[in-house]
Write a protein that holds these residues in place. Structure first.
Motif, short mmCIF file in Angstrom:
data_model
loop_
_atom_site.label_atom_id
_atom_site.label_comp_id
_atom_site.label_asym_id
_atom_site.label_seq_id
_atom_site.Cartn_x
_atom_site.Cartn_y
_atom_site.Cartn_z
N LEU A 109 -92.40 -24.09 -13.90
CA LEU A 109 -93.12 -24.62 -13.85
C LEU A 109 -94.39 -23.81 -15.26
CD1 LEU A 109 -95.93 -27.02 -13.64
CD2 LEU A 109 -96.20 -26.05 -11.51
N LEU A 110 -94.36 -22.25 -14.60
CA LEU A 110 -95.54 -21.22 -15.14
C LEU A 110 -95.53 -21.11 -16.63
CD1 LEU A 110 -95.51 -18.79 -11.72
CD2 LEU A 110 -97.38 -20.11 -13.01
N LEU A 111 -94.03 -21.38 -16.57
CA LEU A 111 -93.35 -21.14 -17.96
C LEU A 111 -93.04 -21.88 -19.25
CD1 LEU A 111 -89.75 -18.49 -17.37
CD2 LEU A 111 -92.24 -17.93 -18.20
N SER A 112 -93.85 -23.60 -18.54
CA SER A 112 -93.86 -24.69 -18.82
C SER A 112 -95.49 -24.61 -19.76
CB SER A 112 -93.55 -26.18 -18.27
OG SER A 112 -94.41 -25.88 -17.51
N PRO A 113 -95.32 -25.69 -20.37
CA PRO A 113 -96.02 -26.24 -20.90
C PRO A 113 -97.76 -26.72 -19.94
CG PRO A 113 -95.36 -27.23 -23.31
CD PRO A 113 -94.58 -26.44 -21.53
N ARG A 114 -97.09 -27.66 -18.88
CA ARG A 114 -97.77 -27.84 -17.50
C ARG A 114 -98.87 -26.59 -16.16
NH1 ARG A 114 -94.98 -32.54 -16.12
NH2 ARG A 114 -92.65 -31.19 -15.83
N GLY A 115 -97.82 -25.49 -17.11
CA GLY A 115 -98.09 -24.60 -16.22
C GLY A 115 -99.40 -23.42 -16.92
N ARG A 116 -99.64 -23.30 -18.43
CA ARG A 116 -100.53 -22.61 -18.56
C ARG A 116 -102.23 -23.24 -18.39
NH1 ARG A 116 -98.83 -21.25 -24.59
NH2 ARG A 116 -101.82 -20.98 -24.49
N ARG A 117 -102.81 -21.77 -17.77
CA ARG A 117 -103.83 -21.94 -17.23
C ARG A 117 -105.13 -23.90 -18.50
NH1 ARG A 117 -106.55 -17.79 -15.10
NH2 ARG A 117 -104.87 -16.51 -15.57
N ASP A 118 -104.33 -22.99 -19.69
CA ASP A 118 -105.46 -23.97 -20.78
C ASP A 118 -104.92 -25.10 -20.66
OD1 ASP A 118 -103.30 -23.13 -22.25
OD2 ASP A 118 -104.38 -22.41 -23.17
N TRP A 119 -103.63 -25.67 -19.55
CA TRP A 119 -103.00 -26.90 -19.88
C TRP A 119 -104.61 -28.14 -19.36
CZ3 TRP A 119 -102.18 -30.77 -16.09
CH2 TRP A 119 -101.01 -31.91 -16.39
N PRO A 120 -104.88 -27.87 -18.90
CA PRO A 120 -106.00 -28.83 -18.51
C PRO A 120 -106.85 -29.67 -19.54
CG PRO A 120 -105.50 -27.87 -16.54
CD PRO A 120 -105.59 -27.35 -17.57
N LEU A 121 -107.06 -28.53 -20.73
CA LEU A 121 -107.36 -28.62 -21.94
C LEU A 121 -106.95 -29.47 -22.87
CD1 LEU A 121 -109.80 -25.84 -22.28
CD2 LEU A 121 -110.34 -27.72 -22.02
N ARG A 122 -105.75 -30.14 -22.82
CA ARG A 122 -104.99 -30.87 -23.28
C ARG A 122 -105.34 -32.19 -22.98
NH1 ARG A 122 -99.29 -28.61 -24.32
NH2 ARG A 122 -99.75 -26.58 -24.69
N ARG A 123 -105.65 -32.93 -21.67
CA ARG A 123 -106.17 -33.88 -21.40
C ARG A 123 -107.83 -34.22 -21.14
NH1 ARG A 123 -101.34 -34.04 -19.82
NH2 ARG A 123 -100.21 -35.65 -18.94
N TYR A 124 -108.79 -32.89 -21.39
CA TYR A 124 -110.26 -32.86 -21.38
C TYR A 124 -110.60 -32.31 -22.80
CZ TYR A 124 -109.70 -34.08 -15.80
OH TYR A 124 -109.61 -34.52 -14.55
N SER A 125 -111.61 -32.89 -22.62
CA SER A 125 -112.79 -32.00 -23.75
C SER A 125 -113.12 -30.89 -22.71
CB SER A 125 -114.02 -32.72 -23.79
OG SER A 125 -114.45 -33.16 -23.36
N HIS A 126 -113.87 -29.41 -23.22
CA HIS A 126 -113.59 -28.27 -22.73
C HIS A 126 -115.54 -29.00 -22.33
CE1 HIS A 126 -115.89 -24.69 -22.40
NE2 HIS A 126 -114.91 -24.28 -22.02
#
Length: 147
Positions: A109-126
């Motif tokens: 999970l940590l090595l996947s895209p959705r394990g990245r700290r900034d992954w929620p910004l793929r779904r949300y504007s800042h």
């Protein structure tokens, strides 16, 4: 996206240590990292199914933060929309990694895209993700999911 070099877990026991420390509020504050958040949540989903995370995770994290001197308010500490976003990602990952060991699952999970700290910004504007409303309660994503 920034460099992605997460701290990985060597053993299942290392993952359990983080999860148990969260629940008992004994995990040192310095060890409550992004990786620890995802490890503890994975452990909770996999090994503590009796805990209703949709109801209880907020309180678990709020109490932990306060126990280590943290403040949970409109600008710092617990962030509900981020927690919900990552909880959904952890649940999806757990379903997809059935049969793997606990540390193996967390590390994947940590090595996947959705394990990245900034992954929620793929779904949300800042602006939306870091709004007071998103911190204090659930706010739906405003971007189309891209991974």
């Amino acid at each position: 996206m920034t460099d992605h070099s997460p701290r990985l877990f060597e053993t299942d026991a290392a993952v359990r240590y983080v999860g148990l420390g969260l629940l008992a509020r004994t995990l040192p504050r310095a060890e409550w990292t992004h990786e620890a958040h995802l490890a503890a949540t994975t452990w909770l989903v996999v090994e503590r199914p009796e805990i209703d995370l949709d109801v209880e995770l907020r309180g678990i994290i709020l109490r932990y933060n306060e126990s280590v001197g943290g403040v949970n308010d409109a600008t710092q500490g617990y962030h509900h929309s981020i927690t919900c976003c990552f909880l959904a990602a952890v649940r999806d990952h757990v379903r997809e990694s059935e049969g793997q060991g606990l540390a193996e699952r967390v590390n994947a999970l940590l090595l996947s895209p959705r394990g990245r700290r900034d992954w929620p910004l793929r779904r949300y504007s800042h602006e939306r993700l870091f709004s007071v409303e998103a911190r204090l309660g659930w706010v739906a994503p405003d971007l189309e999911a891209s991974g």
